[in-house]
Design a protein around this motif. Structure first.
Motif, PDB file in Angstrom:
ATOM      1  N   ILE A  12      25.986  44.831  67.452  1.00 53.96           N
ATOM      2  CA  ILE A  12      25.034  43.856  66.912  1.00 53.96           C
ATOM      3  C   ILE A  12      23.811  44.647  66.471  1.00 53.96           C
ATOM      4  CG2 ILE A  12      23.622  41.831  67.415  1.00 53.96           C
ATOM      5  CD1 ILE A  12      25.728  41.073  69.518  1.00 53.96           C
ATOM      6  N   THR A  13      23.631  44.734  65.177  1.00 53.78           N
ATOM      7  CA  THR A  13      22.571  45.550  64.585  1.00 53.78           C
ATOM      8  C   THR A  13      21.692  44.704  63.662  1.00 53.78           C
ATOM      9  OG1 THR A  13      23.866  46.118  62.629  1.00 53.78           O
ATOM     10  CG2 THR A  13      24.147  47.535  64.569  1.00 53.78           C
ATOM     11  N   HIS A  14      20.710  45.356  63.098  1.00 53.09           N
ATOM     12  CA  HIS A  14      19.855  44.725  62.097  1.00 53.09           C
ATOM     13  C   HIS A  14      20.708  44.207  60.937  1.00 53.09           C
ATOM     14  CE1 HIS A  14      16.543  44.165  59.324  1.00 53.09           C
ATOM     15  NE2 HIS A  14      17.087  45.025  58.484  1.00 53.09           N
ATOM     16  N   GLU A  15      21.700  44.986  60.539  1.00 60.44           N
ATOM     17  CA  GLU A  15      22.587  44.565  59.447  1.00 60.44           C
ATOM     18  C   GLU A  15      23.397  43.331  59.842  1.00 60.44           C
ATOM     19  OE1 GLU A  15      22.583  45.656  56.340  1.00 60.44           O
ATOM     20  OE2 GLU A  15      20.936  46.966  56.938  1.00 60.44           O
ATOM     21  N   ALA A  17      22.346  40.963  61.812  1.00 62.83           N
ATOM     22  CA  ALA A  17      21.404  39.841  61.707  1.00 62.83           C
ATOM     23  C   ALA A  17      21.218  39.429  60.244  1.00 62.83           C
ATOM     24  CB  ALA A  17      20.061  40.204  62.332  1.00 62.83           C
ATOM     25  N   LEU A  18      21.041  40.412  59.364  1.00 63.27           N
ATOM     26  CA  LEU A  18      20.809  40.104  57.953  1.00 63.27           C
ATOM     27  C   LEU A  18      22.036  39.507  57.267  1.00 63.27           C
ATOM     28  CD1 LEU A  18      18.683  43.153  56.767  1.00 63.27           C
ATOM     29  CD2 LEU A  18      17.889  40.873  57.417  1.00 63.27           C
ATOM     30  N   SER A  19      23.226  39.810  57.767  1.00 64.07           N
ATOM     31  CA  SER A  19      24.439  39.284  57.137  1.00 64.07           C
ATOM     32  C   SER A  19      24.962  38.025  57.825  1.00 64.07           C
ATOM     33  CB  SER A  19      25.525  40.369  57.122  1.00 64.07           C
ATOM     34  OG  SER A  19      25.925  40.699  58.433  1.00 64.07           O
ATOM     35  N   HIS A  20      24.239  37.536  58.834  1.00 62.79           N
ATOM     36  CA  HIS A  20      24.654  36.323  59.532  1.00 62.79           C
ATOM     37  C   HIS A  20      24.699  35.166  58.531  1.00 62.79           C
ATOM     38  CE1 HIS A  20      24.454  32.877  62.265  1.00 62.79           C
ATOM     39  NE2 HIS A  20      24.973  33.691  63.173  1.00 62.79           N
ATOM     40  N   PRO A  21      25.785  34.378  58.527  1.00 63.08           N
ATOM     41  CA  PRO A  21      25.932  33.323  57.509  1.00 63.08           C
ATOM     42  C   PRO A  21      24.784  32.314  57.458  1.00 63.08           C
ATOM     43  CG  PRO A  21      27.958  33.550  58.785  1.00 63.08           C
ATOM     44  CD  PRO A  21      26.924  34.437  59.422  1.00 63.08           C
ATOM     45  N   GLN A  22      24.304  31.858  58.621  1.00 66.18           N
ATOM     46  CA  GLN A  22      23.233  30.861  58.626  1.00 66.18           C
ATOM     47  C   GLN A  22      21.851  31.487  58.720  1.00 66.18           C
ATOM     48  OE1 GLN A  22      25.801  30.407  61.156  1.00 66.18           O
ATOM     49  NE2 GLN A  22      26.987  29.200  59.701  1.00 66.18           N
ATOM     50  N   LEU A  23      21.695  32.512  59.517  1.00 65.91           N
ATOM     51  CA  LEU A  23      20.369  33.058  59.802  1.00 65.91           C
ATOM     52  C   LEU A  23      19.966  34.212  58.890  1.00 65.91           C
ATOM     53  CD1 LEU A  23      20.684  33.082  63.681  1.00 65.91           C
ATOM     54  CD2 LEU A  23      19.578  31.369  62.250  1.00 65.91           C
ATOM     55  N   ALA A  31      11.699  39.462  56.784  1.00 66.12           N
ATOM     56  CA  ALA A  31      11.573  40.918  56.720  1.00 66.12           C
ATOM     57  C   ALA A  31      10.824  41.327  55.453  1.00 66.12           C
ATOM     58  CB  ALA A  31      12.947  41.577  56.763  1.00 66.12           C
ATOM     59  N   GLU A  32      11.140  40.682  54.337  1.00 67.84           N
ATOM     60  CA  GLU A  32      10.450  40.985  53.078  1.00 67.84           C
ATOM     61  C   GLU A  32       8.957  40.681  53.173  1.00 67.84           C
ATOM     62  OE1 GLU A  32      12.336  39.039  49.775  1.00 67.84           O
ATOM     63  OE2 GLU A  32      14.280  39.954  50.244  1.00 67.84           O
ATOM     64  N   LEU A  33       8.601  39.677  53.937  1.00 68.19           N
ATOM     65  CA  LEU A  33       7.194  39.319  54.122  1.00 68.19           C
ATOM     66  C   LEU A  33       6.506  40.176  55.177  1.00 68.19           C
ATOM     67  CD1 LEU A  33       7.552  35.413  54.052  1.00 68.19           C
ATOM     68  CD2 LEU A  33       6.581  36.882  52.257  1.00 68.19           C
ATOM     69  N   GLY A  34       7.284  41.034  55.832  1.00 67.17           N
ATOM     70  CA  GLY A  34       6.727  41.901  56.866  1.00 67.17           C
ATOM     71  C   GLY A  34       6.491  41.194  58.187  1.00 67.17           C
ATOM     72  N   LEU A  35       7.128  40.041  58.375  1.00 70.65           N
ATOM     73  CA  LEU A  35       6.921  39.253  59.593  1.00 70.65           C
ATOM     74  C   LEU A  35       7.951  39.558  60.683  1.00 70.65           C
ATOM     75  CD1 LEU A  35       6.078  35.851  57.885  1.00 70.65           C
ATOM     76  CD2 LEU A  35       4.485  37.511  58.869  1.00 70.65           C
ATOM     77  N   ASP A  37      10.630  42.743  62.062  1.00 67.86           N
ATOM     78  CA  ASP A  37      11.180  44.085  61.913  1.00 67.86           C
ATOM     79  C   ASP A  37      12.638  44.071  62.374  1.00 67.86           C
ATOM     80  OD1 ASP A  37      11.047  44.021  64.693  1.00 67.86           O
ATOM     81  OD2 ASP A  37       9.503  45.546  64.848  1.00 67.86           O
ATOM     82  N   GLU A  38      13.294  45.220  62.321  1.00 64.85           N
ATOM     83  CA  GLU A  38      14.718  45.282  62.649  1.00 64.85           C
ATOM     84  C   GLU A  38      14.999  44.830  64.080  1.00 64.85           C
ATOM     85  OE1 GLU A  38      16.124  49.185  61.710  1.00 64.85           O
ATOM     86  OE2 GLU A  38      15.762  48.910  59.569  1.00 64.85           O
ATOM     87  N   ARG A  39      14.206  45.303  65.025  1.00 66.35           N
ATOM     88  CA  ARG A  39      14.426  44.958  66.430  1.00 66.35           C
ATOM     89  C   ARG A  39      14.233  43.463  66.657  1.00 66.35           C
ATOM     90  NH1 ARG A  39      10.777  47.694  70.944  1.00 66.35           N
ATOM     91  NH2 ARG A  39       9.397  47.404  69.197  1.00 66.35           N
ATOM     92  N   THR A  40      13.207  42.890  66.061  1.00 68.63           N
ATOM     93  CA  THR A  40      12.938  41.464  66.237  1.00 68.63           C
ATOM     94  C   THR A  40      14.066  40.616  65.664  1.00 68.63           C
ATOM     95  OG1 THR A  40      10.574  41.911  66.145  1.00 68.63           O
ATOM     96  CG2 THR A  40      11.252  39.629  65.823  1.00 68.63           C
ATOM     97  N   ALA A  41      14.623  41.024  64.538  1.00 65.64           N
ATOM     98  CA  ALA A  41      15.744  40.286  63.946  1.00 65.64           C
ATOM     99  C   ALA A  41      16.939  40.266  64.896  1.00 65.64           C
ATOM    100  CB  ALA A  41      16.129  40.897  62.601  1.00 65.64           C
TER     101      ALA A  41
END
Length: 72
Positions: A12-15, A17-23, A31-35, A37-41
């Motif tokens: 379970i990585t940052h990637e 989280a970013l590829s999760h279908p709903q989230l 992340a684009e807004l800087g709100l 980071d990878e760990r928080t995701a």
């Protein structure tokens, strides 16, 4: 000699989280807004999946995690 070998594709990585279908789209936007980071995701993904309980694909793994963590 390692006790176990786990394929990176199961991590379970940052990637993840970013590829999760709903989230994923929400994490990407934050992340684009800087709100976020990878760990928080990753932490947020784990919290949401924990709240889903048995309906989570990660439920068997999440059951292995401790309920409480004592630090310091």
């Amino acid at each position: 000699m390692p006790v176990a070998t786990i394929p990176f594709s199961l991590a379970i990585t940052h990637e993840t989280a970013l590829s999760h279908p709903q989230l994923g789209p929400h994490f990407s936007e934050l992340a684009e807004l800087g709100l976020v980071d990878e760990r928080t995701a990753v932490v947020l993904l784990l919290l949401v999946e924990k709240m889903r309980g048995e309906g989570s694909a990660y439920a068997p793994w999440l059951h292995l995690l401790p309920e409480r963590c004592v630090s310091g």
